[in-house]
Write a protein that holds these residues in place. Structure first.
Motif, PDB file in Angstrom:
ATOM      1  N   UNK A  30      36.005  39.247  34.303  1.00 23.18           N
ATOM      2  CA  UNK A  30      35.987  40.679  34.621  1.00 23.18           C
ATOM      3  C   UNK A  30      35.705  40.987  36.094  1.00 23.18           C
ATOM      4  N   UNK A  31      34.841  40.208  36.786  1.00 16.34           N
ATOM      5  CA  UNK A  31      34.607  40.554  38.200  1.00 16.34           C
ATOM      6  C   UNK A  31      35.825  40.332  39.105  1.00 16.34           C
ATOM      7  N   UNK A  32      36.790  39.551  38.614  1.00 15.12           N
ATOM      8  CA  UNK A  32      37.892  39.147  39.503  1.00 15.12           C
ATOM      9  C   UNK A  32      39.268  39.647  39.066  1.00 15.12           C
ATOM     10  N   UNK A  33      39.376  40.030  37.801  1.00 10.70           N
ATOM     11  CA  UNK A  33      40.681  40.467  37.298  1.00 10.70           C
ATOM     12  C   UNK A  33      40.587  41.907  36.782  1.00 10.70           C
ATOM     13  N   UNK A  34      41.445  42.794  37.272  1.00  9.69           N
ATOM     14  CA  UNK A  34      41.419  44.170  36.765  1.00  9.69           C
ATOM     15  C   UNK A  34      41.743  44.215  35.276  1.00  9.69           C
ATOM     16  N   UNK A  89      43.861  45.719  33.709  1.00  7.57           N
ATOM     17  CA  UNK A  89      45.287  45.676  33.361  1.00  7.57           C
ATOM     18  C   UNK A  89      45.736  44.276  32.938  1.00  7.57           C
ATOM     19  N   UNK A 105      46.733  33.231  42.704  1.00 15.40           N
ATOM     20  CA  UNK A 105      47.968  33.956  42.419  1.00 15.40           C
ATOM     21  C   UNK A 105      49.149  33.008  42.289  1.00 15.40           C
ATOM     22  N   UNK A 110      50.592  41.229  39.270  1.00 12.62           N
ATOM     23  CA  UNK A 110      49.271  41.795  39.013  1.00 12.62           C
ATOM     24  C   UNK A 110      48.291  41.375  40.102  1.00 12.62           C
ATOM     25  N   UNK A 111      47.296  42.214  40.289  1.00 15.50           N
ATOM     26  CA  UNK A 111      46.271  41.990  41.311  1.00 15.50           C
ATOM     27  C   UNK A 111      45.269  40.929  40.838  1.00 15.50           C
ATOM     28  N   UNK A 112      44.875  40.039  41.727  1.00 10.92           N
ATOM     29  CA  UNK A 112      43.858  39.051  41.386  1.00 10.92           C
ATOM     30  C   UNK A 112      43.404  38.305  42.616  1.00 10.92           C
ATOM     31  N   UNK A 113      42.519  37.322  42.416  1.00 10.28           N
ATOM     32  CA  UNK A 113      41.932  36.641  43.573  1.00 10.28           C
ATOM     33  C   UNK A 113      42.883  35.643  44.222  1.00 10.28           C
TER      34      UNK A 113
END
Lengths: 244, 244
Positions: free
Chosen positions: B24-28, B30, B101, B125-128
């Motif tokens: 949860x701290x790193x992946x939205x 979505x 990614x 998708x957004x991620x680290x």
């Protein structure tokens, strides 16, 4: 909130890529928590700072959170003053830019560097970047890549820059990424189509993460064979790559 | 789930940067929703794919979700076969890499390119990304930057590569980013210290987003004057930049 979380820090916080109603699809839950812990925010403008804070449910009145402005016009001598609440008063401040990740294709690097020299703990948070989302979406080589910011404005220099970056893309299999001011996007596209080799891959991604998101990756010959997209005043990312 | 969301697609999904208990701290949020909608997953290995899926609360048994393997050893001729469930059966498949990614400093670009040619809708998708987080944290110039992957292994070529990238960093204000295999990190650090100019900025960031995260940005003269960090078998990112 634990003691640890109340420690002084500069938090590098992501912003959305546009004026979207919800941030949850693009920002991990940790950002909500981080924003709640802020004593102040450094933003490119007061308005952008207020808009960012307004997205979150905060315990204190958002108007009571101080916002300092740091942008490309801020003189270097002001940086230590901006960092004083953290360095002297042990506060927690966030840094955002107008869109995407602070420090990446945006101001902030020098401020972070100075914070390091002052021994301020720095935390970076995950969020959207039009550069890396475009690179993922493009289908171009992502093992090596260069982001150039803006190409030169003057026509001859711009054409030479396009030739240079195509050579790098083809010789080193290194995807070349760059941007242009919205009202010059169509000009740049024309110059790219006219200058690059027919077999070179050109990817254009626009309005990333917004309702009008679009884009394509085609050879220059293919772009030439179809009507070109109208990129006027859109936020576009251009990528040049070697054919697979 | 709406009709729209059930449409066929290739979803470019972020993975964590290490074996952390919570995503949860790193992946939205979505991503949770996207993973729930998957008919299958393309991963660098079956194990990595299962571990990724195991993080999410899914409606169906995770063992019933097919995993296909795509990595640097996959022959090009297999790509269309991997995409067949999407292109022929209108399914929704995810693509992940072992860390961070997909497609960025990792396999996937060619598969995405092929998916584009087949007209498959692609979502990122957004991620680290250790590259972006390191660049933000470094305090180096982020208006222009190059990611090189690994430098050459052979000593003379490596030294020459270091000289070339320092020249680019200093001449173009372009931060140069690269990585090394864990057990060769200390060797590379020695070579960097010995080769770069005393005033050049060298940033090293390790174990980004993990409990042992650390790093620093100093001039080469400063690195020389202190004990060097032990980077053996750590995941490290090296950045070379122009002094501010």
């Amino acid at each position: 909130m634990t003691q640890l979380e109340k420690k002084r820090a500069l938090l590098l916080l992501p912003n959305l890529l546009g004026d979207l109603p919800h941030h949850e699809p693009f920002l991990p839950k940790s950002i909500d928590k981080a924003v709640k812990s802020l004593d102040g925010l450094i933003a490119e403008s007061e308005t952008a700072g207020r808009r960012f804070l307004g997205r979150f449910e905060l315990e204190k009145d958002v108007r009571l959170i101080p916002i300092s402005v740091y942008n490309k016009d801020t003189p270097d001598k002001d940086i230590d003053f901006l960092l004083e609440p953290i360095s002297k008063n042990n506060e927690r401040w966030g840094l955002i830019s107008d869109a995407g990740l602070p420090c990446i294709a945006d101001p902030g690097g020098k401020l972070v560097y100075r914070a390091r020299r002052l021994g301020i703990p720095i935390q970076a948070f995950v969020g959207p970047s039009s550069i890396y989302l475009s690179l993922m979406l493009s289908g171009l080589q992502g093992q090596k890549f260069c982001f150039h910011g803006y190409l030169p404005f003057e026509k001859n220099f711009k054409i030479q820059a396009i030739k240079n970056l195509e050579k790098k893309a083809l010789d080193n299999s290194e995807t070349q990424i760059f941007i242009e001011t919205g009202f010059r996007n169509n000009d740049l596209l024309q110059d790219l189509i006219a200058t690059l080799s027919e077999t070179t891959l050109l990817s254009i991604m626009w309005d990333i993460s917004l309702p009008n998101q679009g884009g394509g990756t085609y050879t220059v010959a293919e772009w030439k064979a179809s009507p070109l997209p109208n990129l006027h005043k859109r936020f576009a990312i251009f990528l040049v790559g070697k054919p697979w």
